[in-house]
Structures are given as structure tokens and as C-alpha cells.
Design a protein around this motif. Structure first.
Motif, mmCIF file in Angstrom:
data_model
loop_
_atom_site.group_PDB
_atom_site.id
_atom_site.type_symbol
_atom_site.label_atom_id
_atom_site.label_comp_id
_atom_site.label_asym_id
_atom_site.label_seq_id
_atom_site.Cartn_x
_atom_site.Cartn_y
_atom_site.Cartn_z
ATOM 1 N N ALA A 1 0.815 -1.222 0.000
ATOM 2 C CA ALA A 1 0.000 0.000 0.000
ATOM 3 C C ALA A 1 0.844 1.266 0.000
ATOM 4 C CB ALA A 1 -0.934 0.001 1.220
ATOM 5 N N VAL A 2 2.130 1.159 0.359
ATOM 6 C CA VAL A 2 3.011 2.334 0.379
ATOM 7 C C VAL A 2 3.574 2.612 -1.012
ATOM 8 C CG1 VAL A 2 5.146 3.299 1.336
ATOM 9 C CG2 VAL A 2 3.602 1.969 2.804
ATOM 10 N N GLU A 3 4.102 1.565 -1.636
ATOM 11 C CA GLU A 3 4.713 1.695 -2.965
ATOM 12 C C GLU A 3 3.727 1.346 -4.076
ATOM 13 O OE1 GLU A 3 7.651 2.932 -3.372
ATOM 14 O OE2 GLU A 3 8.082 3.033 -1.216
ATOM 15 N N PHE A 4 2.463 1.579 -3.842
ATOM 16 C CA PHE A 4 1.448 1.114 -4.784
ATOM 17 C C PHE A 4 1.497 1.807 -6.141
ATOM 18 C CE2 PHE A 4 -2.827 1.891 -6.579
ATOM 19 C CZ PHE A 4 -3.053 0.608 -7.082
ATOM 20 N N LEU A 5 1.558 3.128 -6.164
ATOM 21 C CA LEU A 5 1.441 3.856 -7.435
ATOM 22 C C LEU A 5 2.494 3.452 -8.473
ATOM 23 C CD1 LEU A 5 0.284 7.486 -6.546
ATOM 24 C CD2 LEU A 5 -0.942 5.721 -7.800
ATOM 25 N N PRO A 6 3.784 3.374 -8.104
ATOM 26 C CA PRO A 6 4.770 2.959 -9.109
ATOM 27 C C PRO A 6 4.543 1.536 -9.614
ATOM 28 C CG PRO A 6 5.848 3.953 -7.206
ATOM 29 C CD PRO A 6 4.427 3.735 -6.826
ATOM 30 N N SER A 7 3.979 0.689 -8.758
ATOM 31 C CA SER A 7 3.799 -0.713 -9.128
ATOM 32 C C SER A 7 2.398 -1.027 -9.653
ATOM 33 C CB SER A 7 4.082 -1.614 -7.916
ATOM 34 O OG SER A 7 3.162 -1.356 -6.869
ATOM 35 N N CYS A 8 1.527 -0.027 -9.697
ATOM 36 C CA CYS A 8 0.125 -0.258 -10.075
ATOM 37 C C CYS A 8 -0.039 -1.004 -11.400
ATOM 38 C CB CYS A 8 -0.638 1.067 -10.106
ATOM 39 S SG CYS A 8 -2.386 0.875 -10.531
ATOM 40 N N PRO A 9 0.682 -0.622 -12.476
ATOM 41 C CA PRO A 9 0.523 -1.358 -13.733
ATOM 42 C C PRO A 9 0.892 -2.837 -13.608
ATOM 43 C CG PRO A 9 1.570 0.762 -14.132
ATOM 44 C CD PRO A 9 1.536 0.566 -12.651
ATOM 45 N N SER A 10 1.995 -3.124 -12.913
ATOM 46 C CA SER A 10 2.434 -4.516 -12.738
ATOM 47 C C SER A 10 1.476 -5.293 -11.844
ATOM 48 C CB SER A 10 3.848 -4.557 -12.146
ATOM 49 O OG SER A 10 4.769 -3.931 -13.001
ATOM 50 N N VAL A 11 1.012 -4.636 -10.778
ATOM 51 C CA VAL A 11 0.038 -5.264 -9.867
ATOM 52 C C VAL A 11 -1.232 -5.624 -10.635
ATOM 53 C CG1 VAL A 11 -1.557 -4.773 -7.961
ATOM 54 C CG2 VAL A 11 0.859 -4.195 -7.737
ATOM 55 N N SER A 12 -1.732 -4.676 -11.408
ATOM 56 C CA SER A 12 -2.987 -4.878 -12.134
ATOM 57 C C SER A 12 -2.864 -5.965 -13.189
ATOM 58 C CB SER A 12 -3.419 -3.561 -12.792
ATOM 59 O OG SER A 12 -3.529 -2.535 -11.821
ATOM 60 N N GLU A 13 -1.716 -5.999 -13.874
ATOM 61 C CA GLU A 13 -1.513 -7.015 -14.912
ATOM 62 C C GLU A 13 -1.465 -8.420 -14.309
ATOM 63 O OE1 GLU A 13 1.245 -7.801 -18.861
ATOM 64 O OE2 GLU A 13 1.939 -6.391 -17.320
ATOM 65 N N TYR A 14 -0.778 -8.552 -13.179
ATOM 66 C CA TYR A 14 -0.702 -9.855 -12.514
ATOM 67 C C TYR A 14 -2.082 -10.287 -12.023
ATOM 68 C CZ TYR A 14 1.166 -13.526 -9.415
ATOM 69 O OH TYR A 14 1.444 -14.716 -8.791
ATOM 70 N N LEU A 15 -2.817 -9.356 -11.425
ATOM 71 C CA LEU A 15 -4.158 -9.674 -10.942
ATOM 72 C C LEU A 15 -5.087 -10.009 -12.110
ATOM 73 C CD1 LEU A 15 -6.103 -9.930 -8.573
ATOM 74 C CD2 LEU A 15 -6.540 -7.481 -8.731
ATOM 75 N N TYR A 16 -4.947 -9.278 -13.210
ATOM 76 C CA TYR A 16 -5.743 -9.560 -14.417
ATOM 77 C C TYR A 16 -5.512 -10.997 -14.868
ATOM 78 C CZ TYR A 16 -7.451 -9.092 -19.253
ATOM 79 O OH TYR A 16 -8.128 -9.269 -20.431
ATOM 80 N N ASP A 17 -4.245 -11.414 -14.894
ATOM 81 C CA ASP A 17 -3.909 -12.779 -15.321
ATOM 82 C C ASP A 17 -4.539 -13.828 -14.406
ATOM 83 O OD1 ASP A 17 -2.449 -11.830 -17.448
ATOM 84 O OD2 ASP A 17 -0.531 -11.885 -16.387
ATOM 85 N N ILE A 18 -4.573 -13.542 -13.111
ATOM 86 C CA ILE A 18 -5.169 -14.479 -12.157
ATOM 87 C C ILE A 18 -6.674 -14.570 -12.352
ATOM 88 C CG2 ILE A 18 -5.689 -14.844 -9.699
ATOM 89 C CD1 ILE A 18 -2.904 -13.726 -9.082
ATOM 90 N N LEU A 19 -7.321 -13.417 -12.496
ATOM 91 C CA LEU A 19 -8.781 -13.375 -12.604
ATOM 92 C C LEU A 19 -9.307 -13.946 -13.913
ATOM 93 C CD1 LEU A 19 -9.505 -9.848 -11.067
ATOM 94 C CD2 LEU A 19 -9.867 -12.074 -9.993
#
Length: 274
Positions: free
Chosen positions: A156-174
Motif C-alpha cells: 500500500a506504500v509503494e502502490f502507485l509505481p507498481s500499479c501497472p504490474s500489480v494490475s496485470e498480474y491480478l488480471y492474469d489471475i482473474l
């Protein structure tokens, strides 16, 4: 009096509507009796004798299925999000400060630390911490078929810089068939929420939804030959929201280092009953 008369009229109409069904049922009953008369007595007695055994077998299978319901919870997310810390906090209450990035899955079957002093029978959970490095993510597929739930950990602290990578990984899971077909619930765990600079879970949810909407647009433009994802997300013509997912996706706050994991434990117990 008028209400009573209307009620009687409605009852009469209902009787008239049900009359064809009554006649049909009587015909079926008559046909069934005729069919039974044609069966030799020995075969009929044998069928009657076998039926309780088949019923008992079915009941046993149902009970066995209920007993073998999965107790596996999968922890995943990007490297550095705090998955391993959460694993140890849930297991024994210690953050094990100084843990290094996991290169192999951490696994354990245990009673949640917060429940260790409770009396009575408590079901153990099988917790798996899957490495977040992109080259090691295929290991996730080994555990998803048995998963009762997925805890997707976000920094939750470093979220903004990692948002694209986080979202892509979650997209792949979902969009994985193993997740969609079984409707495996997903908890987006916003870790390190105790920090002053941490983003709120509502902000993180909205930003991931926006990023996934971009991914939907870009991936839909790829040719049909690219089948890296089993399913698509969202509803055509609508802005993406987690409420559109076939499985339940919720968001929670947590702090592994502070031991604040109550919302994660609640999610686990909702899907792995004590």
C-alpha cells in the motif's frame, strides 16, 4: 366482503389452471403402474433391494465430498509486497523480520495463530506463499486447482509505481480458467496500511479497476491467436468493476509487521470453515 369474494375467485381460477396438470400426473401414474406390472417379480424385487444400497452409496459420496472440501489458501502478489511476513504472522504471530525474498513456495498446514488457544475442534488451513517474481509465477498454477481462496497482497506504500504490474498480474489471475470455473474468491490485501504514506484500500481498488480497464482494451485488440488468457473480464460496453467478476473480489487492510491481520483471517475463515 369484497376482498373475500375476490380471494374465492382467484382460488377458483387457480384450480382451473392446475386441472391439466392433475390430469397429466394421473396419466403418468397410470403408465408407471402398468410398466411395473410388466416387470417380472424377481427383477422388481432385485431393483427394490438394490435401491437402498445405491442411495447409501450416494449419501456416502456426498459426505466424503463435504469432508474433503479444500482448506488451501494461496498468498500471492508482487515481490516485496509482504507475503512472507503475512505467512509467518498467520502461522505463529511473528513477523520474522529480516526474511528474504522467497524463491520457493512456503507451505504449511496449521491452525491460525489467533485461534491456537481456542477450545474445541478447529480446522487447520493449508497456507501457500507463492513467490512473486515473474519467472516463478507459473508455480501458482500448481496450487490454484486446490485453492479455497486467494489472498493477493499489495504494497500500500509503494502502490502507485507498481500499479501497472500489480494490475496485470491480478488480471492474469482473474482470467485463469481454474479461478473462473471454480469461482475462487480473491481478497486484495493492502499490506503496510499502518504507514502514514500508505494509500487507502478504496483508492487502491479504484486505481486497479482503471488499470484493468486499460488492459481489457489493449488485450482485446490482440489477435484471436493469442490465447494467453482463458477468460475475459468485465461486461462489454461497460467500464470495468470488480463487481462484474464471476468470482467474489474484495479489498482489505493489513499490516504484517504490526500483526494486524484480522481482515485476512476473517476472509480465510469464511472460506475454510473451522
Amino acid at each position: 366482503m369484497e376482498g373475500m369474494e375476490q380471494w374465492k375467485d382467484q382460488l377458483e381460477q387457480l384450480k382451473i389452471q392446475l386441472e391439466p396438470w392433475k390430469i397429466q400426473l394421473e396419466q403418468w401414474l397410470h403408465q408407471a403402474i402398468e410398466y411395473l406390472h410388466q416387470i417380472p417379480p424377481i427383477q422388481l424385487y432385485a431393483a427394490i433391494a438394490v435401491f437402498p444400497l445405491e442411495l447409501l452409496t450416494l449419501c456416502f459420496a456426498v459426505c466424503l465430498f463435504k469432508r474433503t472440501k479444500s482448506n488451501t489458501i494461496v498468498l500471492t502478489g508482487l515481490t516485496g509486497s509482504g507475503k512472507t511476513v503475512l505467512f509467518y504472522v498467520l502461522r505463529d504471530g511473528s513477523s520474522h523480520q529480516g526474511t528474504v525474498t522467497s524463491m520457493e513456495p512456503n507451505e504449511g498446514t496449521f491452525v491460525l495463530n489467533s485461534e491456537s488457544n481456542k477450545k474445541g475442534k478447529i480446522k487447520s488451513i493449508h497456507l501457500v506463499d507463492v513467490p512473486g517474481h515473474s519467472r516463478l509465477r507459473p508455480k501458482l498454477d500448481e496450487f490454484l486447482p486446490q485453492a479455497a481462496g486467494i489472498v493477493f497482497v499489495v504494497d500500500a506504500v509503494e502502490f502507485l509505481p507498481s500499479c501497472p504490474s500489480v494490475s496485470e498480474y491480478l488480471y492474469d489471475i482473474l482470467t485463469k480458467a481454474s479461478v473462473v470455473k471454480k469461482k475462487i474468491p480473491v481478497l486484495i490485501c493492502c499490506n503496510k496500511s499502518d504507514k502514514v504514506t500508505a494509500h487507502t484500500k478504496e483508492f487502491i481498488r479504484k486505481q486497479i479497476e482503471k488499470e484493468i480497464e486499460k488492459l481489457r482494451a489493449s488485450r482485446s485488440a490482440i489477435s484471436a491467436a493469442d490465447i494467453s488468457n482463458d477468460f475475459t473480464l468485465g461486461v462489454s460496453g461497460e467500464i470495468f468493476s470488480f463487481t462484474q467478476c464471476r468470482n467474489a473480489v474484495t479489498v482489505a487492510d493489513a499490516s504484517g509487521l504490526k500483526g494486524e491481520v484480522a481482515q485476512v483471517e476473517q476472509f480465510i475463515r469464511e472460506h475454510v470453515k473451522p
